[in-house]
Design an enzyme around this catalytic site. Structure first.
Site, mmCIF file in Angstrom:
data_model
loop_
_atom_site.group_PDB
_atom_site.id
_atom_site.type_symbol
_atom_site.label_atom_id
_atom_site.label_comp_id
_atom_site.label_asym_id
_atom_site.label_seq_id
_atom_site.Cartn_x
_atom_site.Cartn_y
_atom_site.Cartn_z
ATOM 1 N N VAL A 161 0.832 -1.212 0.000
ATOM 2 C CA VAL A 161 0.000 0.000 0.000
ATOM 3 C C VAL A 161 0.863 1.257 0.000
ATOM 4 O O VAL A 161 0.683 2.161 -0.816
ATOM 5 C CB VAL A 161 -0.939 0.003 1.223
ATOM 6 C CG1 VAL A 161 -1.731 1.313 1.284
ATOM 7 C CG2 VAL A 161 -1.896 -1.180 1.164
ATOM 8 N N ASP A 215 10.169 3.440 6.777
ATOM 9 C CA ASP A 215 9.890 2.065 7.194
ATOM 10 C C ASP A 215 10.961 1.646 8.197
ATOM 11 O O ASP A 215 12.126 2.036 8.062
ATOM 12 C CB ASP A 215 9.903 1.124 5.990
ATOM 13 C CG ASP A 215 9.135 -0.166 6.249
ATOM 14 O OD1 ASP A 215 8.090 -0.373 5.611
ATOM 15 O OD2 ASP A 215 9.577 -0.972 7.095
ATOM 16 N N ARG A 261 14.575 -3.139 3.677
ATOM 17 C CA ARG A 261 13.600 -2.645 2.719
ATOM 18 C C ARG A 261 13.998 -1.257 2.222
ATOM 19 O O ARG A 261 13.938 -0.976 1.021
ATOM 20 C CB ARG A 261 12.214 -2.599 3.392
ATOM 21 C CG ARG A 261 11.096 -1.966 2.571
ATOM 22 C CD ARG A 261 10.661 -2.851 1.454
ATOM 23 N NE ARG A 261 9.407 -2.399 0.860
ATOM 24 C CZ ARG A 261 9.016 -2.690 -0.367
ATOM 25 N NH1 ARG A 261 9.770 -3.438 -1.145
ATOM 26 N NH2 ARG A 261 7.873 -2.247 -0.833
ATOM 27 N N THR A 308 -2.444 -4.370 9.435
ATOM 28 C CA THR A 308 -3.329 -4.591 10.590
ATOM 29 C C THR A 308 -3.755 -6.060 10.564
ATOM 30 O O THR A 308 -4.816 -6.396 10.036
ATOM 31 C CB THR A 308 -4.557 -3.669 10.556
ATOM 32 O OG1 THR A 308 -5.088 -3.618 9.221
ATOM 33 C CG2 THR A 308 -4.196 -2.271 10.999
ATOM 34 N N THR A 361 -6.578 -0.884 7.392
ATOM 35 C CA THR A 361 -7.932 -1.366 7.664
ATOM 36 C C THR A 361 -8.132 -1.596 9.155
ATOM 37 O O THR A 361 -7.330 -2.282 9.800
ATOM 38 C CB THR A 361 -8.187 -2.671 6.904
ATOM 39 O OG1 THR A 361 -7.983 -2.447 5.507
ATOM 40 C CG2 THR A 361 -9.614 -3.152 7.131
ATOM 41 N N CYS A 409 -6.322 -9.209 3.441
ATOM 42 C CA CYS A 409 -7.567 -8.425 3.402
ATOM 43 C C CYS A 409 -8.791 -9.293 3.645
ATOM 44 O O CYS A 409 -9.358 -9.299 4.728
ATOM 45 C CB CYS A 409 -7.692 -7.693 2.064
ATOM 46 S SG CYS A 409 -6.503 -6.361 1.849
ATOM 47 N N ARG A 447 1.431 -13.622 2.669
ATOM 48 C CA ARG A 447 0.798 -13.357 3.964
ATOM 49 C C ARG A 447 -0.552 -14.060 4.064
ATOM 50 O O ARG A 447 -1.403 -13.932 3.200
ATOM 51 C CB ARG A 447 0.608 -11.855 4.162
ATOM 52 C CG ARG A 447 1.875 -11.095 4.479
ATOM 53 C CD ARG A 447 1.607 -9.615 4.606
ATOM 54 N NE ARG A 447 1.160 -9.024 3.353
ATOM 55 C CZ ARG A 447 0.725 -7.775 3.232
ATOM 56 N NH1 ARG A 447 0.650 -6.993 4.297
ATOM 57 N NH2 ARG A 447 0.364 -7.312 2.048
#
Length: 424
Positions: A17, A35, A40, A86, A121, A261, A332
């Protein structure tokens, strides 16, 4: 009220995202991507995105974009956007730890009149009930007096090269009417598809969490139908194609429901509902059905193997695909792991092959070593993810991995019913 031209944007969290968002904003504003993962940051600074959402060329062209894991660099920003994960914990309860830590981080560098927008979220109310108090406590500033907030739920679809950030309509909101207008203007400056300004942060939060809950429930219905049709001895896809000739029949397909999600967001909504002393029935029922699909797949596979006189103990099974969706490296919350673990419970030997998944991440997160398949080696083959690489293969290409009587289980309808032994 700030002027758009004065914005210095800080993006906290550079995953699927945050990174596309940082690149998009950097075309208009000075943007810092932050981050805590130093590896990364190092890779992005070298124009390499392991998620494959942003190309090296796009990163090289983002001249107004810098990357850092040093909190002091965030102090130059005045408009913060939090895009951290989240997840849920082992008890399927919301884990807001990353969100709380990100709020604590921003609080250390927050100045008067700064704005924090959350994209992660959450359940309705989480921004103002959980995150904002953390910011107030750690910054010493007063909400809606010294600093302000907004919520604009992410709608990134990993691996989708057609529906990109700029071409997906964006929901926005703010903690006051004036801030709502400003947040909306900020996003409207980069979103070509337009924006939808919600009346409150809570409405925007609720809108996001039901988007994926609706999909989860719909897929659960189709999964349950697949179980029924299996018992009836009829092909699920044939039924769905026939029903799909009606103009208002929704084109959902059965399958494993994982990812960060659809397989997670419903638990955020049910958590809040239970806090309010309401026990959701349809949503949790759908979650149970979808969470049980791995068991259903293995049960059908074993039955088909027994019918071919193939012993499950010490059998070799090839699983093609491990990511949670096609053409994406994201593993994930992949539910393919449910199939792997259940087959291990039956003492089968399992090889997992996935050309998209990162071997190191799979090993670290799941303890699995990704393999390359061998010809004539497997008693059963499960096509679990519909990667383009698999679609480009013929059924003969797939069958050559198996022994003469090998069972082919096509979970993704890549091949015709007559060419495989099993389909969902």
């Amino acid at each position: 009220m700030k002027e758009l031209s004065s914005l210095k944007i800080g993006i906290i969290g550079l995953g699927y995202v945050g990174l596309p968002l940082a690149v998009a904003f950097s075309k208009k504003y000075q943007t810092l991507g932050f981050d805590i993962n130093e590896e990364r940051i190092k890779a992005l600074s070298q124009s390499h995105d392991s998620t494959l959402e942003v190309s090296s060329e796009e990163l090289k062209q983002a001249s107004n974009l810098s990357f850092s894991s040093d909190i002091t660099d965030l102090a130059q920003c005045n408009f913060y956007i939090i895009t951290v994960p989240t997840p849920i914990d082992e008890y399927k309860q919301p884990d807001l730890t990353p969100l709380v830590k990100a709020s604590e981080t921003i609080a250390q560098v927050l100045n008067k009149n700064d704005i924090i927008v959350y994209e992660s979220t959450v359940y309705p109310g989480a921004t103002e009930e959980v995150c904002i108090p953390v910011v107030e406590k750690n910054s010493g500033l007063v909400f809606n007096q010294d600093f302000f907030a907004g919520y604009s739920p992410e709608r990134i679809n990993p691996g989708d090269k057609q529906h990109r950030l700029e071409t997906i309509l964006k929901v926005t909101s703010g903690s006051t009417p004036e801030i709502a207008d400003f947040v909306d203007q900020v996003y409207a400056s980069i979103i070509t598809a337009g924006t939808h300004k919600a009346s409150s942060i809570k409405v925007a939060e609720a809108a996001k969490v039901i988007e994926n809950t609706q999909r989860d429930v719909n897929i659960a219905l189709i999964n349950e139908l697949a179980v029924i049709f299996s018992k009836l001895g009829i092909d699920t896809e044939e039924v769905l194609k026939a029903a799909g000739t009606k103009w208002n029949f929704l084109p959902f397909r059965p399958g494993l429901v994982g990812g960060h999600c659809i397989g997670v967001d419903p638990y955020y909504l049910t958590h809040k509902a239970q806090q309010l002393n309401y026990h959701p029935q349809v949503i949790l029922s759908g979650r149970r059905i979808n969470d049980d699909m791995g068991h259903f797949v293995v049960k059908r596979l074993i039955k088909a193997m027994i019918e071919k006189r193939i012993h499950i103990v010490d059998a070799k099974v090839l699983i093609m695909g491990f990511t949670f969706k096609e053409n994406c490296p994201d593993v994930r919350n992949t539910r393919v792991i449910d199939i792997v673990e259940e087959l291990h419970d039956y003492s089968a030997h399992v090889d997992v092959y996935d050309p998209w998944a990162d071997k190191a991440i799979v090993q670290k997160e799941y303890g699995l070593t990704l393999a390359s398949p061998n010809d004539n080696d497997y008693d059963a083959i499960i096509i679990a993810v519909g990667h383009d690489q698999f679609k480009q293969q013929s059924i003969e290409d797939i069958r050559k991995f198996g022994k003469e009587k090998a069972v082919i289980f096509d979970l993704k309808y890549l091949f015709d019913q007559a060419d495989t032994d099993l389909r969902l």
